[in-house]
Design a protein around this motif. Structure first.
Motif, PDB file in Angstrom:
ATOM      1  N   PRO A 423       1.245  -1.306   0.177  1.00  0.00           N
ATOM      2  CA  PRO A 423      -0.310   0.044  -0.113  1.00  0.00           C
ATOM      3  C   PRO A 423       1.052   1.655   0.071  1.00  0.00           C
ATOM      4  CG  PRO A 423      -0.619  -1.253   1.608  1.00  0.00           C
ATOM      5  CD  PRO A 423       0.149  -2.219   1.449  1.00  0.00           C
ATOM      6  N   LEU A 427      -4.173   6.756  -0.784  1.00  0.00           N
ATOM      7  CA  LEU A 427      -4.483   6.235  -2.026  1.00  0.00           C
ATOM      8  C   LEU A 427      -5.829   6.583  -2.929  1.00  0.00           C
ATOM      9  CD1 LEU A 427      -3.444   4.535  -4.516  1.00  0.00           C
ATOM     10  CD2 LEU A 427      -5.190   2.336  -2.559  1.00  0.00           C
ATOM     11  N   GLU A 428      -6.629   6.999  -1.742  1.00  0.00           N
ATOM     12  CA  GLU A 428      -7.924   6.764  -1.854  1.00  0.00           C
ATOM     13  C   GLU A 428      -8.023   8.305  -2.729  1.00  0.00           C
ATOM     14  OE1 GLU A 428     -13.095   7.206  -0.675  1.00  0.00           O
ATOM     15  OE2 GLU A 428     -10.567   7.587   0.775  1.00  0.00           O
ATOM     16  N   MET A 447      -6.290  -2.735  -0.313  1.00  0.00           N
ATOM     17  CA  MET A 447      -6.810  -1.853   0.336  1.00  0.00           C
ATOM     18  C   MET A 447      -7.682  -2.520   1.619  1.00  0.00           C
ATOM     19  SD  MET A 447      -8.785   0.680  -3.328  1.00  0.00           S
ATOM     20  CE  MET A 447      -8.669   1.844  -2.172  1.00  0.00           C
ATOM     21  N   ARG A 448      -7.181  -2.049   2.657  1.00  0.00           N
ATOM     22  CA  ARG A 448      -7.554  -1.409   4.184  1.00  0.00           C
ATOM     23  C   ARG A 448      -9.280  -1.686   3.930  1.00  0.00           C
ATOM     24  NH1 ARG A 448      -2.788   0.722   5.058  1.00  0.00           N
ATOM     25  NH2 ARG A 448      -1.730  -0.870   6.036  1.00  0.00           N
ATOM     26  N   ARG A 450     -12.251  -0.301   1.350  1.00  0.00           N
ATOM     27  CA  ARG A 450     -12.895  -0.499   0.056  1.00  0.00           C
ATOM     28  C   ARG A 450     -13.141   1.036  -0.472  1.00  0.00           C
ATOM     29  NH1 ARG A 450     -12.283  -3.120  -5.015  1.00  0.00           N
ATOM     30  NH2 ARG A 450     -13.970  -2.209  -6.739  1.00  0.00           N
ATOM     31  N   GLU A 460      -7.393  -4.741  -7.622  1.00  0.00           N
ATOM     32  CA  GLU A 460      -6.459  -4.539  -6.434  1.00  0.00           C
ATOM     33  C   GLU A 460      -5.411  -6.168  -6.704  1.00  0.00           C
ATOM     34  OE1 GLU A 460      -8.610  -4.092  -2.942  1.00  0.00           O
ATOM     35  OE2 GLU A 460     -10.267  -3.706  -2.951  1.00  0.00           O
TER      36      GLU A 460
END
Length: 476
Positions: A423, A427-428, A447-448, A450, A460
């Motif tokens: 990661p 990221l978002e 991703m931890r 979504r 992913e």
């Protein structure tokens, strides 16, 4: 009778001061940084705000009545900032110039510091042209008035209430500021102004410290903002004592490559705003123009989907402060005729390429160890953070397999030595910028939480081999 000037010795590296000269600073251990410093200028006038309350006042040794007040009773009136005329400049400063503040702008020679500030002076003067009371004062210690006027004409910064002065004497500079009390004062530069009250050559640590202290005292006393230009040394640090950066309110770094027109403005220190903002500018013959949306600068075909796919290219998103920037990575793989294959990079960490090539061979089943590898970015973009690893290996695999990656697909992720896709921070935020630019597919690490981004399909992947397959870089 005038007070005798006290002599101190100051370290230009850490700011240590003492009454005896030493070849090595006892604080930071650096050699040859301790220089003589004369304290001859009288102390500045007190700027203490006196709030008298019944039964709460006290008398100091000097006879000045002062008082402390509860923090809950301190007013929180918003200070009206002065817009610079550049939204990118205002972003870095935290919303504009604060009255009474001192902003230090440093950068390489010829990078455009003087041009940026002269154009800023023209913008402020143009916005405050209602009368003679609202003036902007530009003091140059490097150029004559005629030279500044020629540059102002070229960049369209000629205004009636923009005053020019050419002097290197500190007392003249302070006298001009006190006489006109301008809306904004610009001093170009701190290393060219000389004080007659202290010894030392122009640009020396003693002179720079004295000039900065005097300008700060004047700015705070008269509530006049001062933009101060600073030179840099060979290693890129600001010239003069390190205490200079502690004294001023804001320290900005103007960066860029002389071979490209892109300029980046960063806040290294900011008492009135964040230090993780970055402003983008474009240098041209007509001056400096701000780039409010730099997305198209770092992509060869503009925004996502604007050009046909080309082998050996992949787009990623990197963070620069609060701003997410798209970076297009281009790779070229050729057969090597040299005993040691060549590795040439531009905008990418050269030491990381050897590691990624080894990981691509071991876990991606693609042997490029004997090939010449050329990796570059577009328009001087920087893809040196670990989050760009996946795009770099994807571009290498695309070039080696002669398989193009779709222009509407981006790759974000860090590659570990075990071949895992790890990661990356925020990221978002990067994904939302990708969707705004027209990208439809994003290959990212697991991703931890979504993230649902409208118009963007998020794929992913946990391993390098799966990521290359999802990108189509191996022709699978």
């Amino acid at each position: 009778m005038a007070a005798k000037a006290s002599v101190q010795y100051l370290c230009s590296e850490c700011g240590w001061s003492g009454a005896k000269w030493m070849g090595r600073c006892p604080e930071c251990g650096q050699w040859g940084t301790v220089e003589e410093f004369h304290e001859a200028r009288p102390a500045a006038r007190s700027r203490t705000t006196i709030i008298a309350e019944p039964g709460r006042t006290s008398r100091t040794r000097a006879g000045t009545v002062a008082a402390a007040t509860a923090i809950t009773q301190v007013g929180t009136e918003t200070v009206k900032r002065i817009p610079t005329g550049f939204s990118e400049f205002d972003r870095v400063l935290g919303g504009g110039i604060v009255p009474g503040s001192v902003v230090l702008l440093a950068g390489e020679p010829g990078i455009g510091k003087s041009t940026l500030l002269l154009e800023t002076a023209g913008n402020v003067a143009r916005a405050h042209n209602s009368g003679t009371e609202s003036t902007v004062l530009y003091i140059s210690g490097e150029e004559s008035q005629a030279q500044v006027r020629l540059r102002a004409t070229r960049i369209n910064a000629v205004e009636d209430n923009l005053l020019l002065a050419a002097t290197t004497d500190l007392s003249c500079v302070l006298g001009l500021i006190e006489q006109y009390k301008p809306t904004l004062a610009i001093v170009d530069s701190a290393q060219t102004i000389v004080s007659q009250d202290v010894d030392g050559i122009s640009g020396g640590s003693t002179q720079v410290r004295e000039v900065a202290s005097a300008l700060i005292d004047t700015a705070k006393t008269l509530d006049v903002p001062v933009l101060l230009v600073g030179h840099v040394t060979k290693d890129g640090s600001i010239a003069g004592p390190r205490t200079l950066e502690h004294l001023v309110d804001v320290v900005c770094q103007f960066e860029g490559d002389n071979e490209t027109a892109l300029r980046m403005l960063r806040a290294v220190k900011n008492r009135f705003g964040p230090t993780d903002e970055v402003g983008c500018f474009d240098m041209s013959g007509e001056g400096i123009e701000e780039v409010r949306d730099p997305a198209g600068l770092f992509l060869s075909g503009g925004e996502g989907g604007a050009a046909a796919p080309v082998e050996g290219t992949c787009v990623t998103f990197t963070l620069d402060g609060h701003r997410s920037l798209p970076i297009e990575v281009q790779a070229l793989v050729t057969d090597s005729v040299l005993p040691a294959p060549r590795r040439a990079v531009n905008g990418v960490d050269a030491n990381r390429i050897a590691m990624l090539a080894a990981v691509l061979y071991r876990h991606g089943r693609l042997n490029l160890l004997g090939n010449d590898l050329y990796i570059s970015t577009i328009a001087g973009g920087q893809a040196k953070e670990p989050g760009c690893d996946l795009a770099i290996v994807a571009a290498l695999a695309s070039a080696a397999k002669h398989t193009a990656i779709a222009r509407t697909t981006c790759a974000i992720g860090e590659i570990s030595l075990t071949g895992q896709v790890r990661p990356v921070p925020r990221l978002e935020y990067r994904l939302r910028e990708a969707a705004r630019l027209g990208f439809t597919v994003a290959v990212v690490p697991p991703m931890r939480k979504r993230a649902d981004v409208a118009g963007l399909r998020i794929v992913e992947v946990a391993h390098l081999r799966d990521a290359l397959g999802a990108l189509g870089a191996l022709g699978l």
